[in-house]
Design a protein around this motif. Structure first.
Motif, mmCIF file in Angstrom:
data_model
loop_
_atom_site.group_PDB
_atom_site.id
_atom_site.type_symbol
_atom_site.label_atom_id
_atom_site.label_comp_id
_atom_site.label_asym_id
_atom_site.label_seq_id
_atom_site.Cartn_x
_atom_site.Cartn_y
_atom_site.Cartn_z
ATOM 1 N N ASP A 277 -18.968 65.548 -27.210
ATOM 2 C CA ASP A 277 -18.578 65.763 -25.808
ATOM 3 C C ASP A 277 -18.005 64.513 -25.137
ATOM 4 O O ASP A 277 -17.860 64.479 -23.911
ATOM 5 N N SER A 278 -17.707 63.463 -25.899
ATOM 6 C CA SER A 278 -17.158 62.259 -25.286
ATOM 7 C C SER A 278 -15.810 61.856 -25.876
ATOM 8 O O SER A 278 -15.364 60.721 -25.680
ATOM 9 N N HIS B 244 -18.908 60.245 -30.105
ATOM 10 C CA HIS B 244 -20.076 61.036 -29.696
ATOM 11 C C HIS B 244 -19.641 62.444 -29.300
ATOM 12 O O HIS B 244 -18.528 62.657 -28.800
ATOM 13 N N HIS C 103 -24.321 56.507 -22.540
ATOM 14 C CA HIS C 103 -23.136 55.703 -22.889
ATOM 15 C C HIS C 103 -22.074 55.731 -21.789
ATOM 16 O O HIS C 103 -21.268 54.808 -21.678
ATOM 17 N N SER C 104 -22.098 56.746 -20.919
ATOM 18 C CA SER C 104 -21.177 56.752 -19.781
ATOM 19 C C SER C 104 -21.593 55.717 -18.734
ATOM 20 O O SER C 104 -20.759 54.984 -18.197
ATOM 21 N N PHE D 105 -16.352 57.078 -28.431
ATOM 22 C CA PHE D 105 -15.559 58.315 -28.322
ATOM 23 C C PHE D 105 -15.928 59.322 -29.413
ATOM 24 O O PHE D 105 -15.587 60.504 -29.298
ATOM 25 N N VAL E 141 -24.714 61.464 -23.480
ATOM 26 C CA VAL E 141 -23.503 61.213 -22.690
ATOM 27 C C VAL E 141 -23.825 60.390 -21.449
ATOM 28 O O VAL E 141 -23.097 59.457 -21.094
ATOM 29 N N LEU F 127 -15.477 55.651 -20.520
ATOM 30 C CA LEU F 127 -15.208 54.774 -21.658
ATOM 31 C C LEU F 127 -13.789 54.216 -21.592
ATOM 32 O O LEU F 127 -13.569 53.020 -21.796
ATOM 33 N N ASN G 138 -13.820 60.859 -22.776
ATOM 34 C CA ASN G 138 -14.710 60.339 -21.736
ATOM 35 C C ASN G 138 -13.946 59.309 -20.900
ATOM 36 O O ASN G 138 -13.592 58.234 -21.380
#
Length: 507
Positions: free
Chosen positions: A130-131, A128, A85-86, A126, A82, A137, A134
């Motif tokens: 927990d994302s 992933h 990618h965040s 999205f 996370v 994103l 997000n």
């Protein structure tokens, strides 16, 4: 980085650096290899630090370097971590938001070459763990849509469908206000740029969004009501009359008191009603809904928290409906406004009152306004002008408001025998007009970056708030006020000169 950065801003990142630290060498030797490493799931902390580095020092890097970085950073959206990618999404968003000498540092034509890759990577991220919601994103998607503008048109329907599916999903359990806000900002940005580039897309947007909006309203997802109302208003404002049946079916329920009891919905609902009045006002009046709209006005104008929305609503009626549709209600409107002036006057209410009286005079003429006010109390208009309107002109600011006030004051000076006969009032009014005109100039060549700067300002303010979640990308379109009068100062001076030459006065 703490040693390297000597000055930074939220908009540009690091603006001044320690000259003893060679940023270019560190970037080339340490940061770039980590970003280009194809093993996106390895060493997540190092990758996150590398992404933070390029985000912080983005204003120090050449535009060519930023553009070249988009590809490896897009690859990092595929990292299962996370934090990685965040940070990748944040880097993309900050690169696109970066300005140099008032213009975007990256060119739209260059970013367009990798736009499909960026969109694919952002939407895929999205999935992933927990994302799914997000906000980093989603903010990057919103920024990319806004950055590309009309160039988004070819892929707008595909993006809209993906956003619609997300909206339907989060309706089941809204739990991430930041994500939700940027989701609706992205939808609004697609409408703003996609439909503006190709009006034929409007029907596609309506067909895609209406089922999701039906879910929001039918299930009473209150967190989303302000967003849906703003986007409905945005769609209506882009529509040509007559409005289609689905729009008109939504209108009567909007007048239900329960909607207006929620503070966060009031600004958006007011905007939506005014949009309906602009495109379907005659039909609304013919169907007998105008009294219910005026009932909403009565509720709003009685509230110190909402009186500005009351003025927006009654002004919308006056601007968009023929006088015959509302003339019979004007005396009641004045009665409500006079009562509020007497019982709980505030500077903001007084300012709104002055502007609305000005609008009424400009639209209907001095005699008609005086006649409807006299139905409340004979000769009350002279008293209102002398005791409230003229002394409060200094409270009014803004080019549109100043224009209304200047034209209305000119009409009062030149169209009313009663005002001209009351010499102290006439002189008081002319002095106030002269003072107002000194600060009223026609401005040309607005800042080309104004719209984008407004977006940045809205987002810098946090975007979502519990009280009212305003969408920067769904802002009201600018409409010319008294478009037939280009220069209020010139209008006032020529009209007054002609009047004085007729009556033989020297002013």
């Amino acid at each position: 980085m703490a040693v390297t950065v000597k000055g930074k801003t939220g908009e540009r990142g690091a603006t001044t650096t320690n000259r003893l630290v060679n940023i270019s060498d560190f970037f080339t030797q340490q940061v770039l290899p980590e970003l280009q490493n194809p093993q996106v799931n390895e060493r997540p902390i190092l990758k996150a630090d590398a992404l933070k580095f390029v985000t912080t020092f983005r204003s120090q890097l050449p535009s060519e370097t930023l553009l070249a970085l988009l590809q490896p950073i897009t690859a990092l959206l595929g990292s299962e971590h996370v934090v990685v990618h965040s940070y990748a999404a944040t880097a993309i968003e900050r690169f696109l938001a970066l300005k140099e000498n008032g213009r975007s540092k990256l060119a739209v034509s260059d970013v367009l070459k990798v736009a499909q890759q960026l969109l694919t990577g952002l939407f895929a991220a999205f999935r992933h763990a927990d994302s799914a919601e997000n906000e980093y994103l989603m903010r990057a998607i919103m920024r990319l849509i806004s950055f590309l503008g009309a160039e988004m048109a070819p892929v707008a329907p595909m993006c809209l469908k993906a956003l619609r599916d997300m909206l339907v999903e989060v309706c089941k359990n809204p739990k991430s206000p930041g994500f939700n806000h940027y989701l609706f900002e992205s939808v609004a940005a697609l409408i703003k740029h996609g439909v503006a580039a190709d009006r034929s897309q409007l029907a596609t947007f309506e067909a895609t969004l209406f089922p999701a909006f039906d879910i929001v309203l039918a299930n009473d997802v209150q967190e989303f009501h302000p967003y849906v109302f703003q986007i409905l208003a945005q769609l209506i404002e882009l529509s040509n009359p007559p409005l289609s049946a689905p729009y008109m079916a939504v209108f009567p329920p909007l007048l239900t008191p329960v909607f207006w009891e929620r503070p966060g919905s009031v600004p958006a609902l007011t905007r939506l009603l005014v949009a309906y009045l602009a495109k379907a006002g005659v039909g609304i009046a013919a169907d007998g809904h105008l009294e219910a709209v005026l009932g909403v006005f009565q509720k709003l104008i009685a509230s110190k928290a909402n009186d500005q929305h009351g003025f927006a609503l009654i002004s919308g009626i006056m601007q968009h409906l023929p006088a015959a549709a509302y003339q019979q209600y004007l005396s009641t409107v004045w009665q409500l406004l006079f009562t509020r002036l007497q019982t709980s006057k505030t500077p903001r209410f007084t300012r709104g009152f002055v502007v609305f009286v000005s609008l009424a005079i400009c639209k209907l003429g001095v005699a008609a306004v005086s006649s409807t006010m006299d139905a409340v109390q004979p000769k009350i208009m002279l008293m209102i002008l002398q005791q409230v309107w003229v002394p409060s002109l200094s409270l009014v600011d803004g080019p549109d408001e100043d224009k209304l006030v200047a034209v209305a004051a000119t009409k009062c000076l030149t169209e009313s025998p009663d005002i001209f006969a009351n010499r102290p009032l006439w002189e008081q009014l002319r002095a106030a007009l002269d003072a107002k005109l000194k600060g009223t100039e026609v401005t040309e060549n607005a800042d080309e970056d104004g719209q984008e700067d407004a977006l940045d300002a809205e987002l810098a303010g946090g975007g979502y708030t519990a009280a009212y979640a305003k969408l920067a990308n769904a802002s009201m379109p600018e409409r010319p006020v008294l478009g037939e009068i280009a220069d209020p100062k010139q209008f006032a001076e020529s009209t007054l000169a002609n009047f004085l030459s007729r009556v033989g006065g020297g002013g």
